[in-house]
Design a protein around this motif. Structure first.
Motif, PDB file in Angstrom:
ATOM      1  N   GLY A  58       0.827  -1.208   0.000  1.00 44.21           N
ATOM      2  CA  GLY A  58       0.000   0.000   0.000  1.00 44.21           C
ATOM      3  C   GLY A  58       0.855   1.250   0.000  1.00 44.21           C
ATOM      4  N   PRO A  59       0.203   2.386  -0.267  1.00 48.00           N
ATOM      5  CA  PRO A  59       0.939   3.651  -0.343  1.00 48.00           C
ATOM      6  C   PRO A  59       1.256   4.195   1.045  1.00 48.00           C
ATOM      7  N   PRO A  60       2.242   5.069   1.148  1.00 45.95           N
ATOM      8  CA  PRO A  60       2.555   5.700   2.432  1.00 45.95           C
ATOM      9  C   PRO A  60       1.371   6.524   2.924  1.00 45.95           C
ATOM     10  N   ARG A  61       1.229   6.625   4.242  1.00 48.61           N
ATOM     11  CA  ARG A  61       0.143   7.418   4.827  1.00 48.61           C
ATOM     12  C   ARG A  61       0.463   8.911   4.789  1.00 48.61           C
ATOM     13  N   ASP A  62      -0.590   9.724   4.736  1.00 48.71           N
ATOM     14  CA  ASP A  62      -0.397  11.181   4.803  1.00 48.71           C
ATOM     15  C   ASP A  62      -0.048  11.609   6.231  1.00 48.71           C
ATOM     16  N   THR A  63      -0.726  10.951   7.202  1.00 43.70           N
ATOM     17  CA  THR A  63      -0.417  11.259   8.609  1.00 43.70           C
ATOM     18  C   THR A  63      -0.014   9.951   9.292  1.00 43.70           C
ATOM     19  N   PRO A  64       1.018   9.999  10.128  1.00 50.42           N
ATOM     20  CA  PRO A  64       1.478   8.757  10.781  1.00 50.42           C
ATOM     21  C   PRO A  64       0.444   8.204  11.754  1.00 50.42           C
ATOM     22  N   LEU A  65       0.491   6.876  11.972  1.00 50.96           N
ATOM     23  CA  LEU A  65      -0.401   6.256  12.967  1.00 50.96           C
ATOM     24  C   LEU A  65       0.028   6.633  14.381  1.00 50.96           C
ATOM     25  N   PHE A  66       1.355   6.727  14.580  1.00 44.71           N
ATOM     26  CA  PHE A  66       1.912   7.103  15.882  1.00 44.71           C
ATOM     27  C   PHE A  66       2.975   8.177  15.644  1.00 44.71           C
ATOM     28  N   GLU A  67       3.051   9.141  16.543  1.00 49.52           N
ATOM     29  CA  GLU A  67       4.075  10.189  16.415  1.00 49.52           C
ATOM     30  C   GLU A  67       5.478   9.602  16.541  1.00 49.52           C
ATOM     31  N   ARG A  68       5.636   8.716  17.534  1.00 44.87           N
ATOM     32  CA  ARG A  68       6.969   8.154  17.783  1.00 44.87           C
ATOM     33  C   ARG A  68       6.842   6.661  18.104  1.00 44.87           C
ATOM     34  N   ILE A  69       7.503   5.849  17.309  1.00 42.31           N
ATOM     35  CA  ILE A  69       7.519   4.398  17.556  1.00 42.31           C
ATOM     36  C   ILE A  69       8.946   3.978  17.875  1.00 42.31           C
ATOM     37  N   THR A  70       9.108   3.168  18.924  1.00 43.56           N
ATOM     38  CA  THR A  70      10.432   2.618  19.242  1.00 43.56           C
ATOM     39  C   THR A  70      10.398   1.103  19.118  1.00 43.56           C
ATOM     40  N   LEU A  71      11.327   0.584  18.340  1.00 45.60           N
ATOM     41  CA  LEU A  71      11.481  -0.868  18.210  1.00 45.60           C
ATOM     42  C   LEU A  71      12.711  -1.274  19.007  1.00 45.60           C
ATOM     43  N   ILE A  72      12.563  -2.291  19.845  1.00 38.37           N
ATOM     44  CA  ILE A  72      13.722  -2.781  20.612  1.00 38.37           C
ATOM     45  C   ILE A  72      14.062  -4.180  20.099  1.00 38.37           C
ATOM     46  N   GLY A  73      15.240  -4.326  19.480  1.00 38.04           N
ATOM     47  CA  GLY A  73      15.631  -5.578  18.833  1.00 38.04           C
ATOM     48  C   GLY A  73      15.387  -5.445  17.344  1.00 38.04           C
ATOM     49  N   LEU A  74      16.481  -5.305  16.594  1.00 39.52           N
ATOM     50  CA  LEU A  74      16.327  -5.070  15.140  1.00 39.52           C
ATOM     51  C   LEU A  74      16.835  -6.258  14.337  1.00 39.52           C
ATOM     52  N   GLY A  75      16.370  -7.454  14.725  1.00 37.27           N
ATOM     53  CA  GLY A  75      16.719  -8.659  13.985  1.00 37.27           C
ATOM     54  C   GLY A  75      15.719  -8.883  12.865  1.00 37.27           C
ATOM     55  N   LEU A  76      15.438 -10.155  12.585  1.00 36.60           N
ATOM     56  CA  LEU A  76      14.502 -10.491  11.502  1.00 36.60           C
ATOM     57  C   LEU A  76      13.167  -9.756  11.645  1.00 36.60           C
ATOM     58  N   ILE A  77      12.540  -9.883  12.820  1.00 42.90           N
ATOM     59  CA  ILE A  77      11.196  -9.327  12.987  1.00 42.90           C
ATOM     60  C   ILE A  77      11.242  -7.811  13.144  1.00 42.90           C
ATOM     61  N   GLY A  78      12.127  -7.318  14.021  1.00 42.61           N
ATOM     62  CA  GLY A  78      12.214  -5.866  14.236  1.00 42.61           C
ATOM     63  C   GLY A  78      12.566  -5.118  12.961  1.00 42.61           C
TER      64      GLY A  78
END
Ligand SMILES: NC(=O)c1ccc[n+]([C@@H]2O[C@H](COP(=O)([O-])OP(=O)(O)OC[C@H]3O[C@@H](n4cnc5c(N)ncnc54)[C@H](O)[C@@H]3O)[C@@H](O)[C@H]2O)c1
Ligand SMILES: O=C(O)C(=O)C[C@]1(C(=O)O)C=C[C@@H](O)C=C1
Length: 319
Positions: free
Chosen positions: A6-26
């Motif tokens: 799908g196309p990028p959103r005009d407005t984000p779903l969340f202002e700030r998202i933090t992912l902890i663990g940037l392996g396969l899933i992250g």
């Protein structure tokens, strides 16, 4: 980038998202979230400096750090993408920095233990909504991720009974945006179902590959040479991440042991059928299981092709 995301959103779903663990899933979440503009700011935290360096090289996040506590400061949504055995330590470290109203979620393959390890650390006013995308591969690390991993897969949410409905809906919207179908169930039910559909199959694969390798008369080279057939499929699963799977079995002990008990009984019945030449029993079971496989494929074709390799090769990581 595949259009199916799908196309990028005009407005984000969340202002700030933090992912902890940037392996396969992250890193798969990061790739998809970045493409879709789901976050105003995307922050990545990983205990490994090599991983955070790679995250920067790949441009997977706006900020990449080894300091998980600093990374969650000001975050609206925090998603733990680390092995389940690390949950307690990560939750304890980030708790003081979580802002009021933030949502803490995860992607762990086990849900009862995930909740038990996280809940004691979650401050009042922070919402805990555990989740599990039932999608993955045998690969690990930030280079293994790909943006389309979650498309047409199930994501299971296991919120506690008293969870804030708005927080549950926000996590549901997040996974829907990544292309997943979402189902809500209790952590206990999740762990029982996944024990038989995912955890025991992995244990069987680890065991059969180990047994074959240990057989004195089957040398390592013969295992490799003759592994074109069914055995090869087991070796793919048995190549899955040792840390992740150690933690799955240690944290879903009861359900796995329950399902293994049942599995052993059925295996003993098959052993008996072979010993006594009961061809009908064997034929009946194999007919039933063939129908199950065909049904899974038919349902899969209605929604998506369950072919990780093709997706990974065909769609790349979207960078
Ligand atoms: N691999 C799959 O098929 C799959 C599918 C669905 C869910 N999951 C779940 O997703 C989670 C992550 O699995 P993965 O396959 O992405 O693993 P992975 O090994 O690819 O990545 C895990 C990352 O977490 C980091 N990490 C470990 N301990 C940490 C800590 N204390 N603080 C910060 N970072 C830490 C590691 O450095 C690594 O980069 C697990 O809980 C697993 O059960 C995995
Ligand atoms: O196909 C694979 O490699 C997987 O093992 C993916 C798989 C699964 O068992 O279905 C593995 C663990 C997860 O928690 C979710 C998905």
């Amino acid at each position: 980038m595949p259009d199916r995301l799908g196309p990028p959103r005009d407005t984000p779903l969340f202002e700030r998202i933090t992912l902890i663990g940037l392996g396969l899933i992250g890193s798969s979440i990061a790739r998809a979230a970045r493409h879709l503009k789901l976050a105003g700011t995307l922050v990545a935290a990983d205990a490994s400096p090599e991983v955070t360096a790679r995250v920067r090289e790949l441009g997977l996040a706006d900020i990449a750090t080894t300091d998980a506590a600093a990374a969650v400061s000001g975050a609206d949504l925090v998603i733990l993408c680390v092995p389940v055995g690390a949950y307690g330590a990560v939750a304890e470290a980030i708790a003081p920095q979580l802002k009021s109203g933030a949502i803490v979620s995860d992607v762990g393959s086990v849900k009862g233990a995930a909740f038990a390890q996280l809940a004691p650390h979650i401050p009042a006013g922070v919402h805990l909504v555990p989740a599990h995308p039932v999608a993955g591969t045998e690969h690990s690390g930030p280079d293994a991720g790909f943006a389309t991993l979650f498309i047409d897969r199930w994501s299971i949410l296991t919120p506690p009974e008293d969870a804030d409905p708005a927080a549950v809906n926000a996590v549901r919207s997040f996974w829907r945006a990544l292309g997943s179908n979402v189902e809500v169930m209790t952590a206990q039910h999740h762990d029982l179902v996944l024990a038989i559909t995912s955890h025991v199959p992995h244990l069987i694969a680890y065991n059969i590959v180990g047994t074959a390798a240990d057989l004195e008369e089957v040398t390592q080279s013969e295992v490799i040479k003759f592994s074109a057939g069914g055995f090869r499929d087991f070796t793919r699963i048995a190549a899955s991440d040792p840390t992740m799977w150690r933690d799955v079995f240690l944290n879903n002990k009861e359900a796995v042991l329950e399902m293994l008990g049942r599995f052993n009984e059925d295996l003993a019945a098959l052993q008996r059928a072979i010993r006594w030449g009961d061809g009908q029993a064997l034929f009946d079971l194999f007919t039933r299981t063939r129908a199950i496989r065909r049904n899974i494929i038919a349902v899969g074709q209605e929604t998506a092709e369950p072919d990780f390799g093709r997706r990974r090769g065909g769609d790349g990581d979207g960078q």
